[in-house]
Design a protein around this motif. Structure first.
Motif, PDB file in Angstrom:
ATOM      1  N   GLY A 110       0.781  -1.223   0.000  1.00  0.00           N
ATOM      2  CA  GLY A 110       0.000   0.000   0.000  1.00  0.00           C
ATOM      3  C   GLY A 110       0.814   1.274   0.000  1.00  0.00           C
ATOM      4  N   THR A 111       2.087   1.222  -0.381  1.00  0.00           N
ATOM      5  CA  THR A 111       2.938   2.404  -0.367  1.00  0.00           C
ATOM      6  C   THR A 111       3.145   2.986  -1.765  1.00  0.00           C
ATOM      7  OG1 THR A 111       4.857   0.932  -0.442  1.00  0.00           O
ATOM      8  CG2 THR A 111       4.175   1.753   1.721  1.00  0.00           C
ATOM      9  N   VAL A 112       2.239   2.699  -2.678  1.00  0.00           N
ATOM     10  CA  VAL A 112       2.396   3.209  -4.031  1.00  0.00           C
ATOM     11  C   VAL A 112       2.495   4.726  -4.005  1.00  0.00           C
ATOM     12  CG1 VAL A 112      -0.077   3.422  -4.502  1.00  0.00           C
ATOM     13  CG2 VAL A 112       1.500   3.073  -6.377  1.00  0.00           C
ATOM     14  N   GLY A 113       3.368   5.239  -4.858  1.00  0.00           N
ATOM     15  CA  GLY A 113       3.545   6.680  -4.948  1.00  0.00           C
ATOM     16  C   GLY A 113       4.746   7.171  -4.167  1.00  0.00           C
ATOM     17  N   ASP A 198     -13.498  -0.924 -10.516  1.00  0.00           N
ATOM     18  CA  ASP A 198     -13.055  -0.036  -9.441  1.00  0.00           C
ATOM     19  C   ASP A 198     -12.025   0.978  -9.931  1.00  0.00           C
ATOM     20  OD1 ASP A 198     -14.677  -1.239  -7.587  1.00  0.00           O
ATOM     21  OD2 ASP A 198     -13.128  -2.592  -6.835  1.00  0.00           O
ATOM     22  N   ASP A 199     -11.964   2.086  -9.225  1.00  0.00           N
ATOM     23  CA  ASP A 199     -10.942   3.101  -9.449  1.00  0.00           C
ATOM     24  C   ASP A 199      -9.691   2.700  -8.667  1.00  0.00           C
ATOM     25  OD1 ASP A 199      -9.308   5.340  -9.557  1.00  0.00           O
ATOM     26  OD2 ASP A 199     -10.914   6.758  -9.097  1.00  0.00           O
ATOM     27  N   PRO A 200      -8.537   2.494  -9.331  1.00  0.00           N
ATOM     28  CA  PRO A 200      -7.324   2.090  -8.607  1.00  0.00           C
ATOM     29  C   PRO A 200      -6.824   3.158  -7.641  1.00  0.00           C
ATOM     30  CG  PRO A 200      -6.777   2.693 -10.855  1.00  0.00           C
ATOM     31  CD  PRO A 200      -8.284   2.645 -10.770  1.00  0.00           C
ATOM     32  N   ARG A 201      -7.322   4.383  -7.773  1.00  0.00           N
ATOM     33  CA  ARG A 201      -6.910   5.470  -6.881  1.00  0.00           C
ATOM     34  C   ARG A 201      -7.874   5.655  -5.714  1.00  0.00           C
ATOM     35  NH1 ARG A 201      -6.906   8.603 -12.421  1.00  0.00           N
ATOM     36  NH2 ARG A 201      -8.857   7.447 -12.282  1.00  0.00           N
ATOM     37  N   GLY A 202      -8.891   4.782  -5.614  1.00  0.00           N
ATOM     38  CA  GLY A 202      -9.782   4.801  -4.465  1.00  0.00           C
ATOM     39  C   GLY A 202     -11.052   5.600  -4.636  1.00  0.00           C
ATOM     40  N   GLY A 203     -11.306   6.124  -5.812  1.00  0.00           N
ATOM     41  CA  GLY A 203     -12.519   6.883  -6.054  1.00  0.00           C
ATOM     42  C   GLY A 203     -13.701   5.978  -6.343  1.00  0.00           C
ATOM     43  N   THR A 222      -1.418  -0.923  -8.157  1.00  0.00           N
ATOM     44  CA  THR A 222      -1.555  -0.074  -6.980  1.00  0.00           C
ATOM     45  C   THR A 222      -1.889  -0.820  -5.699  1.00  0.00           C
ATOM     46  OG1 THR A 222      -3.898   0.337  -7.447  1.00  0.00           O
ATOM     47  CG2 THR A 222      -2.288   1.873  -8.388  1.00  0.00           C
ATOM     48  N   ARG A 223      -2.388  -2.035  -5.772  1.00  0.00           N
ATOM     49  CA  ARG A 223      -2.871  -2.696  -4.561  1.00  0.00           C
ATOM     50  C   ARG A 223      -1.804  -3.517  -3.846  1.00  0.00           C
ATOM     51  NH1 ARG A 223      -9.198  -4.390  -5.568  1.00  0.00           N
ATOM     52  NH2 ARG A 223      -9.887  -2.283  -6.108  1.00  0.00           N
ATOM     53  N   ARG A 224      -0.910  -4.107  -4.565  1.00  0.00           N
ATOM     54  CA  ARG A 224       0.215  -4.820  -3.944  1.00  0.00           C
ATOM     55  C   ARG A 224       1.491  -4.105  -4.365  1.00  0.00           C
ATOM     56  NH1 ARG A 224      -0.753  -9.922  -1.664  1.00  0.00           N
ATOM     57  NH2 ARG A 224      -2.918 -10.577  -1.857  1.00  0.00           N
ATOM     58  N   VAL A 227       7.787   0.026  -1.298  1.00  0.00           N
ATOM     59  CA  VAL A 227       9.069   0.657  -1.604  1.00  0.00           C
ATOM     60  C   VAL A 227      10.160  -0.350  -1.290  1.00  0.00           C
ATOM     61  CG1 VAL A 227      10.656   2.514  -1.001  1.00  0.00           C
ATOM     62  CG2 VAL A 227       8.203   2.970  -1.149  1.00  0.00           C
ATOM     63  N   ASP A 228      11.055  -0.598  -2.257  1.00  0.00           N
ATOM     64  CA  ASP A 228      12.069  -1.633  -2.048  1.00  0.00           C
ATOM     65  C   ASP A 228      13.212  -1.119  -1.164  1.00  0.00           C
ATOM     66  OD1 ASP A 228      13.826  -0.146  -3.647  1.00  0.00           O
ATOM     67  OD2 ASP A 228      13.601  -1.436  -5.396  1.00  0.00           O
ATOM     68  N   ASP A 229      14.206  -1.969  -0.945  1.00  0.00           N
ATOM     69  CA  ASP A 229      15.299  -1.632  -0.034  1.00  0.00           C
ATOM     70  C   ASP A 229      16.144  -0.464  -0.516  1.00  0.00           C
ATOM     71  OD1 ASP A 229      14.473  -3.680   1.594  1.00  0.00           O
ATOM     72  OD2 ASP A 229      15.912  -5.148   0.796  1.00  0.00           O
ATOM     73  N   GLU A 230      16.040  -0.131  -1.818  1.00  0.00           N
ATOM     74  CA  GLU A 230      16.784   1.000  -2.363  1.00  0.00           C
ATOM     75  C   GLU A 230      15.917   2.244  -2.492  1.00  0.00           C
ATOM     76  OE1 GLU A 230      18.857  -0.055  -5.919  1.00  0.00           O
ATOM     77  OE2 GLU A 230      19.530  -1.974  -5.118  1.00  0.00           O
ATOM     78  N   GLY A 231      14.710   2.206  -1.910  1.00  0.00           N
ATOM     79  CA  GLY A 231      13.827   3.360  -1.939  1.00  0.00           C
ATOM     80  C   GLY A 231      13.054   3.534  -3.223  1.00  0.00           C
ATOM     81  N   ARG A 232      13.053   2.507  -4.071  1.00  0.00           N
ATOM     82  CA  ARG A 232      12.337   2.593  -5.339  1.00  0.00           C
ATOM     83  C   ARG A 232      10.927   2.023  -5.195  1.00  0.00           C
ATOM     84  NH1 ARG A 232      16.546  -0.701  -8.976  1.00  0.00           N
ATOM     85  NH2 ARG A 232      16.206  -2.088  -7.189  1.00  0.00           N
ATOM     86  N   PRO A 233       9.934   2.610  -5.881  1.00  0.00           N
ATOM     87  CA  PRO A 233       8.594   2.019  -5.853  1.00  0.00           C
ATOM     88  C   PRO A 233       8.610   0.663  -6.554  1.00  0.00           C
ATOM     89  CG  PRO A 233       8.700   3.766  -7.481  1.00  0.00           C
ATOM     90  CD  PRO A 233       9.990   3.824  -6.711  1.00  0.00           C
ATOM     91  N   ALA A 234       7.813  -0.258  -6.057  1.00  0.00           N
ATOM     92  CA  ALA A 234       7.786  -1.611  -6.614  1.00  0.00           C
ATOM     93  C   ALA A 234       6.376  -2.173  -6.503  1.00  0.00           C
ATOM     94  CB  ALA A 234       8.779  -2.511  -5.889  1.00  0.00           C
ATOM     95  N   HIS A 235       6.090  -3.175  -7.313  1.00  0.00           N
ATOM     96  CA  HIS A 235       4.811  -3.878  -7.262  1.00  0.00           C
ATOM     97  C   HIS A 235       5.027  -5.261  -7.869  1.00  0.00           C
ATOM     98  CE1 HIS A 235       4.262  -3.265 -11.583  1.00  0.00           C
ATOM     99  NE2 HIS A 235       4.691  -2.020 -11.374  1.00  0.00           N
ATOM    100  N   GLN A 236       3.960  -6.059  -7.930  1.00  0.00           N
ATOM    101  CA  GLN A 236       4.110  -7.474  -8.252  1.00  0.00           C
ATOM    102  C   GLN A 236       4.051  -7.810  -9.739  1.00  0.00           C
ATOM    103  OE1 GLN A 236       0.880  -9.912  -6.936  1.00  0.00           O
ATOM    104  NE2 GLN A 236      -0.688  -8.430  -7.482  1.00  0.00           N
TER     105      GLN A 236
END
Length: 311
Positions: A110-113, A198-203, A222-224, A227-236
């Protein structure tokens, strides 16, 4: 006419089964109980996070050809079919890569963005095409792959299980099976259903799809996410060519298809190819949500084409 519904934890999320039955031969409550049991058994067979699951044992087995249950064989065959249909974009052999990206069952999602914005570009197949090394021998009842090549069916398994349950319930008046967002509907007297995207941004919901029989699947980043160990956004959802989370300019893609497996494959493919080619992956219709907020709906071609109005 009787109706039974049950929602329960399964496949790392929630599954729901709704059945309309009539008479002793089509007992809705018994059908829902049987479907729940089938899904929980499948979860035990296919969980990558359970070291004692059949999938985990297959992934550890040093033999190139391994006896496997009918369900595991079907899932591996489904992984090959998804690879073929997507031109290698949907690759069920990226286990090392998803672990390196930081995905784990205990991950706080849930840390997208967070973190720096990644560059956007379409994904591409892995030139090594490891999924091509998977095979099933139905006569021998085995799965064939090079030792050390691990399999993570992910959404492929959910789409296939929605199909499995749908096949069992096909003679009932109506049914709906939701495997963590992979939906299969039908029945001998199936009516047109409205399915909200659904709206992936929660609307509020973005679109209405209307189908009587078939499948709908959604793939999103956006749901899974984390932020990885290097501070980069990540998902599945990975770009097979790089082994890293894919940022293509599509946040979410929803696909309509005849089966759950096909819908799952098309949805993920539409996300991975990016906004410019997403429509080519949605022949039966669907909805694409772009990173900039644009929402595009596609009607598709043929009797399965979904219709609705963007909210």
């Amino acid at each position: 006419m009787s109706t039974a519904t049950e929602t329960f934890p399964c496949f790392g999320g929630r599954c729901s089964v709704r059945v309309e039955g009539e008479g002793a031969e089509h007992d809705a409550a018994a059908a829902v109980a049987d479907a729940r049991r089938m899904l929980l058994i499948a979860h035990g067979i296919l969980s990558r996070f359970d070291p004692d699951s059949e999938l985990s044992r297959l992934n550890r087995d040093p033999r190139p050809e391994v006896p496997a249950s009918r369900l595991l064989r079907r899932v591996v065959a489904g992984a090959v079919a998804a690879g073929l249909r997507s031109g290698g974009l949907v690759d069920a052999t990226l286990v090392d890569e998803i672990e390196a990206a930081g995905y784990a069952q205990t991950r706080d999602f849930g840390t997208v963005g967070a973190g720096p914005a990644p560059p956007l570009h379409p994904a591409a197949p892995d030139p090594r095409s490891r999924w091509c090394e998977l095979a099933v021998d139905e006569r021998a009842g085995t799965v064939i792959r090079p030792p050390g090549l691990r399999i993570d069916p992910g959404g492929i398994a959910k789409g296939l299980m929605a199909d499995e349950i749908g096949e069992v319930l096909a003679d009932y008046p109506a049914f709906a099976v939701d495997c963590c967002g992979d939906l299969r509907v039908g029945g001998v007297d199936a009516r047109t259903r409205t399915i909200l995207v659904d709206d992936p941004r929660g609307g509020p919901p973005l679109h209405e799809l209307r189908i009587a029989e078939g499948a709908v699947a959604t793939s999103g980043i956006t749901r899974r996410s984390w932020v990885d160990d290097e501070g980069r956004p990540a998902h599945q959802i990975l770009d097979p060519a790089t082994g890293r989370p894919a940022y293509t300019g599509v946040l979410q893609a929803t696909a309509v298809a005849p089966t759950g497996l096909i819908a799952e494959t098309l949805a993920k493919s539409a996300l991975l190819v990016g906004p410019g080619r997403a429509a080519s992956q949605l022949p039966f219709g669907g909805v694409v949500v772009e990173a900039g907020g644009r929402v595009r709906a596609f009607e598709g071609i043929g009797p399965l084409a979904a219709s609705g109005l963007v909210a």
